[in-house]
Design an enzyme around this catalytic site. Sequence first.
Site, PDB file in Angstrom:
ATOM      1  N   CYS A  16      -1.057   4.374   1.518  1.00  0.00           N
ATOM      2  CA  CYS A  16      -0.508   3.534   3.651  1.00  0.00           C
ATOM      3  C   CYS A  16       1.321   4.084   3.925  1.00  0.00           C
ATOM      4  O   CYS A  16       1.279   4.708   5.272  1.00  0.00           O
ATOM      5  CB  CYS A  16      -1.239   2.593   3.927  1.00  0.00           C
ATOM      6  N   ASP A  17       2.138   3.770   2.840  1.00  0.00           N
ATOM      7  CA  ASP A  17       3.494   3.516   3.802  1.00  0.00           C
ATOM      8  C   ASP A  17       4.792   4.345   3.150  1.00  0.00           C
ATOM      9  O   ASP A  17       5.121   4.892   3.124  1.00  0.00           O
ATOM     10  CB  ASP A  17       3.559   2.191   3.847  1.00  0.00           C
ATOM     11  N   CYS A  57       0.684  -1.205   0.168  1.00  0.00           N
ATOM     12  CA  CYS A  57      -0.185  -0.205   0.049  1.00  0.00           C
ATOM     13  C   CYS A  57       0.964   1.063  -0.229  1.00  0.00           C
ATOM     14  O   CYS A  57       1.116   1.465   1.146  1.00  0.00           O
ATOM     15  CB  CYS A  57      -1.431  -0.221   1.470  1.00  0.00           C
TER      16      CYS A  57
END
Length: 364
Positions: A180-181, A177
């Site tokens: 996300c990261d 992701c």
Amino acid sequence: MAPFFSKLKALLSKKPPFLPFAAAAATMAHSDSGAVAHPKLTTRLCIIGSGPAAHTAAIYASRAQLSPILFEGDMANDIACGGQLTTTTEVENFPGFPNGILGFDLTQRFRDQSSNCGTRIYTETVNSVDFRVRPFKVMTNLRTVIADAVIVATGAVARRLWFPGSEEYWNKGISACAVCDGALPMFRGKPLAVIGGGDSAMEEATFLTKYGSKVYVIHRRDKFRASKVMQKRLLENEKVEVVWNSVVEETYGEEKGRKRLAGVKVRNVVTGEVRDLKVSGLFFAIGHDPATKFLDGQLELDEDGYVVTKPGSTVTSVRGVFAAGDVQDKKYRQAVTAAGSGCMAALDAEHYLQDIGAQEGKTD
């Protein structure tokens, strides 16, 4: 010793105490042969899932005094209770945590809060459901729940590739992701790589150009399957280099210091040439698999297997069954949007239960 055994015999001969809750919500089912089968529980609302959608729904439902039962799974889809968040490290984009929080710790807080509100949580995986009967049936290997309404919040699992080092450097440079990261300090100003050729890969690679010094897009074919608009946006970005007709053979880490990803070896499937890419991050963008197999076709699914919901709601094709989180969302797939849809599902379920209660002359 005789008095002791006399007392023990007397205790064992006593009938078990009467439990109002057990009588109302947990009866033992018997087969025709007389053998004891799975225990049955009854509830107004059963929630299936363990991520932000499921626990937000549980919190709202508990506060509405619906006394929900939640099945969080037992390594369902090979992921720990808490879902996809448990596979990531630092979460920096969930409100309320200015210094970030570990994904596992965040999911534990979700669980603690829903439990404290009164949710009954079972660490069991739902294997099957029966939405053809009313009330509905939700079944695990250990028990059956009879529910007036059900919220499906089982999420979707990011597809991963397996090669030498893919497990070793998972969450140490390898992720599924980018949104996300990708903004984490370990990736800022570093060369990064994305595997994939669809719209998700185009979107994630473009996103990573905000943080990485360079972004390689590794694709096993000589053309993308993404939309023309998404391709154009990616290919016009000067930070992007496409590595065509290639697959990752292995990953390796830093020789000294912290054990993190340092590079990938990529093989050209046409020429056989192996190229060494020095990258600090590798992101899988090859799609997700929604956890819907256990539904056995009883809810309408789209062409990718996601639960179809009525626009602007969590209502599914079966009245009284609702879906929240990534199991019905293939666009955003974020913890905070999942939590929001969990709230929606709880409110939709509460209104539904009020409606059927009114029709039956009952009130919540």
